[in-house]
Motif scaffolding. Structure first.
Motif: not given
Length: 523
Positions: A488-500, A266-276
């Motif tokens: 059942v398919m997958a345990n999902m990983t979340g991605i959010l974009a966060l401002s500096s 989706d193009g969040a670049g270095d603003r992306a934060v991945e989490f379980t």
């Protein structure tokens, strides 16, 4: 912390995690809006001190007793309304919120000591009477609250005030995790309509509802009378955009402070934060209608899904074989994801067809827009695998309100066999909140159950400690081997974009509760 005997917790001036929450988030201080907006959408356009949040979808309701629904809870839980207790997703410990102490008096009775000096947004005092009213409204009314079906199923709960700050709660059957269940009952004042859902909830949380312009935006303002520590941001404004790339661009272009539900591309670049996350994606099968009433077909559906391909090319996560993730009481480590075996799937469909099963009947694959990134693409991958296995499948993508009609009882009448795209996040940490509502014969989200699985679930719900873990693990194994009600398919990983401009650490509950008080200004 849950079980016989007193449960005493060190008194806090505020609850844990600075008041955070199950279904999502992160954010930042609002800077001046840029002159142009992403994809022609109106900019959020609020002044400094406002947290700008962009969601995948508009909440279907802000009714507190439906806060266990992700799209509702991410706005309401621990922001507008609060519960008596709360579970720390990092440790699994049950901690104090509006209750400061609780103890089990007998197998069916508990006493809760309530926090003093708390007021609702309308100025009225939080008392044991309000707590009792809220519990009754959520569990015993005709509102068909999601929390009733999801958390309490058929349990009978009676709450009685014993003074302003003491609450007695009894259950018809022994319930060793009652304080955990009550973490899902949002407390509202007695002035709340007991017989109808409310559009403008009143709670005790750090934010109050300011304005909801349906279809456009939703704004919260900081509650000056909040009993705990005041949050950093004076206000929060939510908007919603269906496209993940648009949400990501709103953050990178400084039109929003946080965007949730993103995909890697989706193009969040270095603003992306991945989490379980604790979210598990699955397909619910209506096993009451042919051809899905034949277990061979349900097994074929599982063999036909390329789970590794889905998590590699479509959405983030890891293949899973059960609806609860590691760390939840009842998780069975022996249950592995179904193998991708298209030839086996074809053979099972052919075998069933030879025995007269109407495998040519169209199965409707009901999807939900925005349930997770690339939701429609995921269903197209599933459809392709099922068609190659010899089944006839059509996709029907719906927005959240229409999709809820298929998720929750009573289901629409006159529909044929269906597969429902769904996602389950057991943020409470106990399989009791999965087995009854999703697999029980009368579960609020269940399309099919069996007496044997119901009995295993009931036995597990009455157990505690190691016996509880084993009993629920056995129930999951029975479902996987003998019932096969879902894929059942997958345990999902979340991605959010966060401002500096904001500091925030997402956790496994972030996709269900986006606690604004956990968001700190970084400038």
């Amino acid at each position: 912390m849950i079980g016989p005997g007193p449960v005493r917790i060190r008194s806090h001036t505020r609850p844990r995690r600075r008041r955070t929450a199950g279904v999502l988030a992160s954010a930042l201080v609002l800077l001046a809006a840029p002159a142009c907006s992403v994809a022609g959408a109106d900019p959020i356009g609020e002044g400094p001190g406002t947290l700008r949040v962009v969601l995948p979808e508009e909440p279907p309701t802000l009714e507190p007793c439906d806060a266990s629904l992700t799209a509702t809870g991410r706005v309401t839980r621990s922001n507008i309304t609060e519960a008596l207790t709360e579970r720390d997703p990092s440790t699994g410990r049950l901690e104090q919120a509006l209750a400061t102490e609780w103890k089990r008096d007998s197998p069916t009775s508990w006493t809760f000591t309530l926090r003093e000096g708390v007021r609702f947004h309308d100025g009225s005092a939080f008392t044991a009477e309000a707590a009792a009213f809220s519990i009754e409204r959520a569990t015993e009314s005709d509102l068909n609250c999601n929390v009733d079906g999801y958390i309490f199923t058929d349990s009978k709960v009676t709450a009685t005030p014993a003074g302003d700050t003491t609450l007695k709660v009894t259950t018809a059957e022994p319930d060793p995790i009652l304080p955990l269940r009550l973490s899902f009952v949002e407390i509202v004042p007695t002035s709340t309509d007991p017989d109808a859902r409310v559009r403008k909830p009143i709670g005790t949380g750090p934010y109050r509802l300011d304005e909801w312009s349906q279809g456009r935006f939703l704004r919260l303002k900081r509650f000056s009378g909040y009993w705990g520590e005041a949050p950093d941001f004076a206000a929060a404004k939510y908007v919603w955009r269906a496209e993940g790339s648009v949400r990501a661009a709103m953050v990178t272009n400084d039109e929003a402070d946080v965007a949730i539900g993103l995909a890697p591309e989706d193009g969040a670049g270095d603003r992306a934060v991945e989490f379980t996350t604790n979210e598990v994606s699955y397909l619910r099968m209506d096993a009451t209608k042919a051809p899905l009433d034949d277990i061979r077909i349900r097994r074929a559906v599982n063999y036909a899904i390329d789970r590794e391909g889905l998590v590699t090319a479509v959405f983030s996560g890891r293949p899973s074989g059960q609806l609860v993730s590691k760390g939840v009481t009842g998780h069975n480590p022996r249950i592995k994801p179904w193998a991708y075996d298209p030839e086996r799937a074809k053979a099972l469909v052919a075998e069933a067809r030879a025995d007269g099963v109407p495998t040519g009947t169209t199965i409707t694959l009901i999807g939900r827009n925005g349930i997770y990134p690339k939701a429609a693409e995921a269903m197209e991958v599933v459809q392709d695998g099922l068609i190659k296995a010899g089944l006839k499948v059509e996709i029907k993508m719906l927005d959240v309100n229409a999709w809820l009609e298929y998720l929750l009882r009573p289901f629409p009448k006159g529909i044929g066999p269906t597969l429902l795209q769904a996602q389950h996040g057991n943020q409470a940490g106990d399989a009791a909140f999965t087995m009854g509502q999703i697999y029980g014969s009368k579960g609020a989200q269940s399309s099919y159950g069996t007496p044997e699985l119901d009995a295993l679930t009931t036995r597990a719900q009455l157990a505690s400690g190691d016996q509880r873990q084993k009993a629920f693990a056995d129930a999951f194994a029975h479902q996987n081997d003998e019932v096969v009600r879902d894929a059942v398919m997958a345990n999902m990983t979340g991605i959010l974009a966060l401002s500096s401009h904001v500091r925030y650490r997402p956790d496994s509950a972030t996709n269900d509760e986006m606690r604004l008080s956990d968001m700190r200004r970084a400038d």
